[in-house]
Design a protein around this motif. Structure first.
Motif, mmCIF file in Angstrom:
data_model
loop_
_atom_site.group_PDB
_atom_site.id
_atom_site.type_symbol
_atom_site.label_atom_id
_atom_site.label_comp_id
_atom_site.label_asym_id
_atom_site.label_seq_id
_atom_site.Cartn_x
_atom_site.Cartn_y
_atom_site.Cartn_z
ATOM 1 N N UNK A 145 0.830 -1.215 0.000
ATOM 2 C CA UNK A 145 0.000 0.000 0.000
ATOM 3 C C UNK A 145 0.858 1.256 0.000
ATOM 4 N N UNK A 146 1.967 1.211 0.747
ATOM 5 C CA UNK A 146 2.871 2.363 0.782
ATOM 6 C C UNK A 146 3.499 2.609 -0.582
ATOM 7 N N UNK A 147 3.818 1.545 -1.289
ATOM 8 C CA UNK A 147 4.389 1.691 -2.632
ATOM 9 C C UNK A 147 3.373 2.293 -3.595
ATOM 10 N N UNK A 148 2.138 1.822 -3.522
ATOM 11 C CA UNK A 148 1.103 2.367 -4.408
ATOM 12 C C UNK A 148 0.845 3.837 -4.111
ATOM 13 N N UNK A 149 1.040 4.252 -2.859
ATOM 14 C CA UNK A 149 0.781 5.649 -2.477
ATOM 15 C C UNK A 149 1.735 6.627 -3.143
ATOM 16 N N UNK A 150 2.929 6.149 -3.540
ATOM 17 C CA UNK A 150 3.896 7.038 -4.209
ATOM 18 C C UNK A 150 3.981 6.733 -5.714
#
Length: 392
Positions: free
Chosen positions: A69-74
């Motif tokens: 999820x953190x990767x998709x956020x950036x």
């Protein structure tokens, strides 16, 4: 005196007739300096911004859902990869991440310097760093602790450099560097044409046979060479100043994205006496250099041979120029300001930074004036030696 000016005018006209020389010596530095200074930063800033805005696919293996999820956020799209490292090596992916034993391993092609892969890796590190901080905050909260426990003190760094040094930034190195380089290259064009060039054209003998004192002939050639050298150096500095104002105003966003661009500084903020000191230092150094260049050019048999002599002369001064950016790590001694060439570079650096003191000015100016007079005497003596004048 009239004959001296006539010789100088003759040499200047001989060079100015060559439009190519005028362009490369006087016009090109003004156009080229902003490109050299800010071109790479502007390009890399634009590429960095595009990379940040675009969505890139990255290989993942065994990552927890929170990290995904953190990767998709950036703006990163995780895709499963059986062999993440090989996928990056084969350039199928710009970056990849694996998770094992509480360790995230990020793969990227980093050996090429500023690459697109390195930019994507930075996005990955940013995302995973945010994920780690969120985990820490959640675990501390579960134990009834505040995240402030991780930062019991704050560290603030403040630049204590003098005002002019902060304003100049990298100018403290660039201006002395390009002043010296363009004095050498600008004077070289006229010096070779006025000596080896005249040998090839067969006009040197006629000039020396004219009823004009030899000192005036050499002086006229030196004045012409000095003029072009100084104008060439001034053109280079003008280009640097244009780069620090016009270019920065048009490409503010691209430059702001590069933290290193702040080191380039905003400009010079010297007193009028500071500008005069830089001008006088440049004139003395140019007088010293053009006298040496005239002697070397006269000794050469041909135009090409003279050019081969000028190259080592430039290298002799380029090496200390490169070391100049590390001058803050050296314990400067007073005798440094008596060493030919090095004294000028150190003084120019101090003048641009606003840190030069009176004894440094005196040592540098008097020693450089003495070296210039000795070099000019050597040039005049060379013109009196038949084995040098008729060496062809």
């Amino acid at each position: 005196m009239i004959n001296l000016l006539r010789v100088a005018r003759k040499e200047l006209l001989s060079v100015l007739r060559e439009r190519r020389v005028v362009f490369t010596t006087l016009v090109l530095p003004i156009l080229l300096m902003p490109v050299l200074m800010y071109g790479p930063l502007i390009f890399f800033g634009s590429v960095s911004q595009k990379t940040a805005d675009a969505v890139q696919q990255i290989g993942v293996q065994n990552l927890p859902e929170g990290a995904l999820s953190a990767l998709r956020a950036v703006k990163l799209e995780p895709i499963p990869a059986d062999n993440p490292e090989k996928a990056v090596q084969d350039k199928n992916l710009q970056a990849a991440v694996t998770y094992k034993d509480n360790v995230f391993t990020v793969f990227g092609r980093l050996s090429g310097g500023a690459t697109q892969s390195s930019l994507v890796v930075e996005k990955v590190k940013t995302a995973l760093g945010a994920y780690k901080e969120r985990l820490v905050a959640e675990r501390l909260k579960a134990k009834g602790l505040s995240t402030e426990i991780l930062e019991p003190v704050k560290i603030a760094v403040q630049d204590a450099s003098p005002k002019q040094e902060r304003a100049a930034g990298l100018f403290a190195f660039l201006i002395p560097y390009f002043l010296v380089i363009f004095i050498l290259t600008g004077g070289q064009v006229v010096a070779i044409d006025a000596t080896a060039g005249e040998k090839e054209k067969g006009t040197l003998e006629a000039l020396l046979a004219a009823p004009v004192p030899l000192a005036q002939i050499v002086g006229g050639k030196a004045i012409a060479t000095l003029s072009v050298a100084l104008v060439s150096a001034l053109a280079a500095v003008t280009g640097i100043l244009i780069g620090s104002t016009v270019v920065r105003s048009f490409f503010t966003d691209q430059l702001k994205s590069q933290t290193s661009s702040a080191a380039l500084g905003g400009g010079l903020a010297l007193e009028p006496s500071g500008y005069l000191a830089i001008l006088l230092t440049s004139v003395l150094f140019a007088a010293f250099m053009v006298s040496i260049q005239l002697s070397l050019g006269l000794y050469a048999r041909s135009f090409k041979e003279a050019q081969s002599y000028m190259t080592p002369l430039q290298i002799v001064f380029i090496v200390p120029l490169l070391l100049l950016q590390f001058s803050d790590f050296m314990a400067l001694q007073s005798w440094f300001y008596l060493v030919p060439g090095l004294n000028v570079m150190l003084l120019l650096d101090g003048l641009v930074r606003g840190s030069a003191v009176s004894w440094q000015l005196a040592f540098t100016w008097l020693s450089t004036l003495g070296y210039a007079l000795l070099a000019l005497m050597l040039a005049v003596r060379s013109f009196t030696r038949e084995e040098v004048v008729f060496r062809n």
